[in-house]
Enzyme design. Structure first.
Site, PDB file in Angstrom:
ATOM      1  N   HIS A   9       0.823  -1.115   0.119  1.00 18.78           N
ATOM      2  CA  HIS A   9       0.054  -0.030   0.024  1.00 18.78           C
ATOM      3  C   HIS A   9       0.875   1.159   0.043  1.00 18.78           C
ATOM      4  CE1 HIS A   9      -3.657  -2.123   1.806  1.00 18.78           C
ATOM      5  NE2 HIS A   9      -3.295  -2.769   0.951  1.00 18.78           N
ATOM      6  N   GLU A  48       1.178   3.741   1.868  1.00 17.40           N
ATOM      7  CA  GLU A  48       1.729   4.184   3.255  1.00 17.40           C
ATOM      8  C   GLU A  48       2.864   3.057   3.694  1.00 17.40           C
ATOM      9  OE1 GLU A  48      -2.938   4.950   3.539  1.00 17.40           O
ATOM     10  OE2 GLU A  48      -1.530   3.392   2.699  1.00 17.40           O
ATOM     11  N   CYS A  92      -6.061   2.142   5.598  1.00 19.65           N
ATOM     12  CA  CYS A  92      -6.617   0.727   6.129  1.00 19.65           C
ATOM     13  C   CYS A  92      -6.146   0.375   7.269  1.00 19.65           C
ATOM     14  CB  CYS A  92      -6.421  -0.228   5.062  1.00 19.65           C
ATOM     15  SG  CYS A  92      -4.576  -0.938   4.906  1.00 19.65           S
TER      16      CYS A  92
END
Length: 155
Positions: free
Chosen positions: A47, A49, A77
């Site tokens: 992801h 991040e 998330c």
């Protein structure tokens, strides 16, 4: 946040990337940036991040990002929220929230970033949502959209 949006737009034009951008800043200086690379790396943890935290860790030579702010175009998330907690991120700032986008962007029906942050043993992590929310939400399918099945990886 503007740089994160720019990264998300770059990702939207990159085969195998998804339009989620992230920037980590400390003391006014960008430590790292990235976008979602799940299908580029064939790695479900890639992801925006996580990719960005990996880059920052290499730059700093440490997994302690204390005092840093993570900017993401989409509410992180659960996995990315927990990584932020473990990385000692001081503040998470995101654009579009769960209510602004299609449900396929999140892993569950009821828990969200707020739950993970609220239940963390740390009480020094600040969460700020809705920054440039409309501009960020425009990068994604909306709550009432009917995305093609091949785009729905989480459902």
């Amino acid at each position: 946040m503007r740089r994160a949006i720019e990264l998300a737009r770059i990702a939207a034009e990159t085969p195998g990337a998804l339009p989620i951008g992230c920037v980590i800043v400390r003391d006014g200086q960008i430590l790292g940036e990235g976008h979602n690379e799940v299908d580029i790396r064939h790695d479900p943890t890639a992801h925006a991040e996580i990719v960005t935290m990996q880059r920052v860790g290499r730059v700093l030579g440490s997994a302690d990002f204390g005092g840093a702010t993570l900017y993401s175009t989409l509410q992180p998330c659960g996995m990315c929220s927990m990584a932020s907690i473990w990385g000692k991120i001081g503040r998470i700032v995101y654009g579009a929230g769960r209510e602004d986008v299609h449900r396929m962007y999140f892993e569950d029906r009821h828990l969200d970033t707020f739950d993970f942050i609220a239940d963390a043993f740390r009480d020094d992590l600040v969460l700020i949502g809705g920054v440039l929310a409309e501009e960020c939400a425009a990068l994604y399918y909306g709550p009432d959209d009917n995305p093609p099945l091949e785009d729905q990886s989480n459902i």
